[in-house]
Design a protein around this motif. Structure first.
Motif, mmCIF file in Angstrom:
data_model
loop_
_atom_site.group_PDB
_atom_site.id
_atom_site.type_symbol
_atom_site.label_atom_id
_atom_site.label_comp_id
_atom_site.label_asym_id
_atom_site.label_seq_id
_atom_site.Cartn_x
_atom_site.Cartn_y
_atom_site.Cartn_z
ATOM 1 N N LEU A 158 12.518 -10.218 1.305
ATOM 2 C CA LEU A 158 12.970 -8.990 0.873
ATOM 3 C C LEU A 158 12.128 -7.978 1.104
ATOM 4 N N PRO A 159 10.854 -7.891 0.633
ATOM 5 C CA PRO A 159 10.115 -6.521 0.744
ATOM 6 C C PRO A 159 10.002 -6.164 2.204
ATOM 7 N N TRP A 160 9.718 -7.119 3.173
ATOM 8 C CA TRP A 160 9.736 -6.762 4.489
ATOM 9 C C TRP A 160 11.167 -6.381 4.845
ATOM 10 N N GLN A 164 12.252 -2.550 6.826
ATOM 11 C CA GLN A 164 12.748 -2.321 7.839
ATOM 12 C C GLN A 164 13.917 -1.240 7.919
ATOM 13 N N VAL A 165 14.477 -1.321 6.675
ATOM 14 C CA VAL A 165 15.832 -0.550 6.753
ATOM 15 C C VAL A 165 15.529 0.815 5.967
ATOM 16 N N GLY A 166 14.044 1.099 5.875
ATOM 17 C CA GLY A 166 13.651 2.569 5.396
ATOM 18 C C GLY A 166 13.407 2.665 3.880
ATOM 19 N N VAL A 167 13.356 1.532 3.302
ATOM 20 C CA VAL A 167 12.878 1.825 1.837
ATOM 21 C C VAL A 167 11.382 1.924 1.889
ATOM 22 N N ALA A 168 10.959 2.737 0.955
ATOM 23 C CA ALA A 168 9.326 3.132 0.997
ATOM 24 C C ALA A 168 8.411 1.861 0.759
ATOM 25 N N ASP A 178 8.388 0.844 -3.647
ATOM 26 C CA ASP A 178 9.903 0.578 -3.914
ATOM 27 C C ASP A 178 10.372 -0.654 -3.324
ATOM 28 N N THR A 179 9.724 -1.185 -2.145
ATOM 29 C CA THR A 179 10.311 -2.385 -1.653
ATOM 30 C C THR A 179 10.049 -3.724 -2.624
ATOM 31 N N VAL A 180 9.099 -3.489 -3.401
ATOM 32 C CA VAL A 180 8.732 -4.663 -4.378
ATOM 33 C C VAL A 180 9.725 -4.570 -5.684
#
Length: 504
Positions: A158-160, A164-168, A178-180
């Motif tokens: 999920l974080p990766w 890839q879709v632009g989340v910091a 934010d990814t985490v």
């Protein structure tokens, strides 16, 4: 006496589906908690002690939940109330943890998260033993491994994926990216929904029905020798106290207090309960521990080496890969966070391979039996961890994850198949909880010794923790050969049906 009805594929699917959600939360924890701790300022040699929450809560919670679930019967059945309430608390912990303002709040939330995960997880293990005939149990536990793999793949990636879709994927020092955070939010929702599916779609046998089946093992005919138990307890207490004194006088690593203090605490507990003091629940759990079946004792050694290796991998893979394969130890750098995300991909990959392995393992068991199948799988995992020291291209680490995946799927299924055939049905829950001791104790050992070993002998290089883990997995495979291969129970009254008679 009669045999349990043989359950259909979809009945086994439904009873195991909740494990998808539990592992979703567990995988987020395994892949990201060290990252959160490092982000909030934890020194590398203190991370194992912060992780001690996970095994310690399991040590306390699982046997207690097992003890009470053996004695529970409600409209929701025997095990399902614990699934539901544990999932609710875990969901709340997942929502709050990535927003922790300080390291110690994050550590406290890890305690809460892991305790509630254990409340849900322990009865799931017992449920398979309750509901399935001996010859179907390896399939049931393999199904759990399948859902564990699927849930963990998505959670670990999920974080990766979000990056890839632009989340910091980076943030200010001391702030979790934010990814985490968004991955943890999604994890909470998936966990609760999956467990709720099992609660609503599965029914359970009433306690009196379970006792009447022909695979029910008799309760032990004897009680523990109180005088001998007191003597053993005093010896353990003395060994622990001497260890504490040696650590203090020689100014050894403070993390070793966890090991020696645990030995002393066990000795004190054994001495007190053997004299008849303490709550009835505690006395009975300790008595059951003393009287565990011989095959369970042999499996304890197998579990020790398996879970020591797994804990080393969970704690140190992020640090090893970011340092060796991405060349950074700076938690605010792009290279470190890219490497940390790649570890999430690797963890997702081994869980994906575990899901595939869970489909293959029942066939291995038919061909080679439980013991040799387990030895083969954990040996593959040991070789995979050793390969981290040889591989330099991080992409090739995906190949190593094949071995880790087979080991993980096997560890989550075959020892439980071996165990469930050797314990009484009336005590399935408490013995599954006690079996967790042999998952927790090696993790506590790893938490108390790995930091000391790396700092003392290996210049605090985390790659050596993975090497130690690889050797440990191979040893676990050798020790499983000491365990007897169970024989399936057959009865002329065996029937195939929906398995729902006298259920709640």
């Amino acid at each position: 006496m009669s045999a349990k009805p043989q359950l259909t594929f979809w009945q086994i699917w439904n009873m195991c589906f909740g494990f998808l959600g539990i592992q979703f939360g567990f995988a987020l924890q395994n892949a990201n908690v060290s990252r959160i701790f490092q982000t909030l300022g934890a020194p590398m040699d203190e991370i194992p002690m912060l992780w001690v929450a996970a095994p310690l809560t399991g040590l306390i919670v699982q046997p207690i939940v097992g003890y009470y679930s053996d004695r529970t019967w409600t409209r929701l059945g025997r095990r399902r109330p614990y699934f539901l309430y544990g999932a609710l608390i875990t969901t709340l912990a997942l929502l709050f943890m990535p927003n922790s303002p300080t390291l110690w709040i994050a550590a406290g939330l890890l305690w809460i998260m892991d305790a509630s995960i254990n409340v849900s997880m322990e009865p799931f293990r017992a449920l398979v033993g309750d509901q399935l005939r001996p010859e179907q149990r390896s399939t049931g536990y393999a199904m759990q491994s399948f859902f564990i793999g699927i849930g963990a793949v998505v959670a670990s990636f999920l974080p990766w994926i979000l990056a890839q879709v632009g989340v910091a994927n980076t943030a200010e020092p001391g702030v979790v990216p934010d990814t985490v955070r968004y991955a943890f939010y999604a994890g909470g929702l998936v966990l609760f929904a999956a467990v709720l599916w099992t609660v609503l779609s599965t029914r359970e046998y009433a306690p009196e029905v379970l006792k009447a089946f022909d695979d029910a093992k008799p309760l032990p005919a004897t009680k523990t020798d109180a005088k001998r138990a007191v003597s053993k307890g005093l010896i353990w207490l003395l060994v622990g106290l001497v260890g504490v004194a040696v650590i203090f006088m020689m100014s050894l690593d403070k993390q070793l207090y966890l090991l020696t203090g645990g030995i002393a605490a066990y000795g004190l507990l054994l001495s007190i309960t053997a004299r008849g003091y303490g709550p009835k629940m505690l006395r009975e759990i300790v008595d059951d521990l003393q009287q565990m079946p011989d095959e369970m004792r042999k499996l304890a050694v197998v579990q020790f080496f398996s879970w020591f290796a797994l804990f080393a991998m969970w704690i140190y893979t992020t640090a090893a890969v970011t340092e060796i394969h991405f060349g950074s130890t700076d938690t605010s750098s792009a290279a470190y966070n890219e490497g940390a995300n790649w570890v999430g991909v690797l963890f997702g990959a081994y869980n994906g391979f575990a899901a595939i392995a869970a489909i293959i393992i029942p066939f291995l068991v038919r061909w080679f039996g439980l013991r040799f199948s387990h030895m083969l799988n954990v040996s593959l995992g040991g070789a995979a961890l050793l390969s981290f020291a040889l591989i330099r291209d991080p992409n090739w680490l995906l190949l190593s994850m094949v071995g880790v995946g087979f080991a993980w799927a096997s560890i989550l299924s075959l020892p439980y198949s071996l165990l469930s055939n050797s314990v009484p049905a009336q005590k399935m829950g408490v013995y599954m909880g006690i079996f967790n001791f042999f998952i927790v104790i090696p993790q506590l050992m790893a938490a108390s010794t790995l930091g000391f070993l790396l700092k003392t002998f290996f210049d605090t290089k985390p790659i050596y923790a993975l090497i130690i883990g690889g050797v440990s997995l191979i040893l676990s495979g050798l020790f499983v050969l000491r365990v007897s291969e169970p024989k399936p129970t057959h009865s002329p009254q065996s029937v195939t049906g929906n398995g729902e008679a006298s259920c709640a």
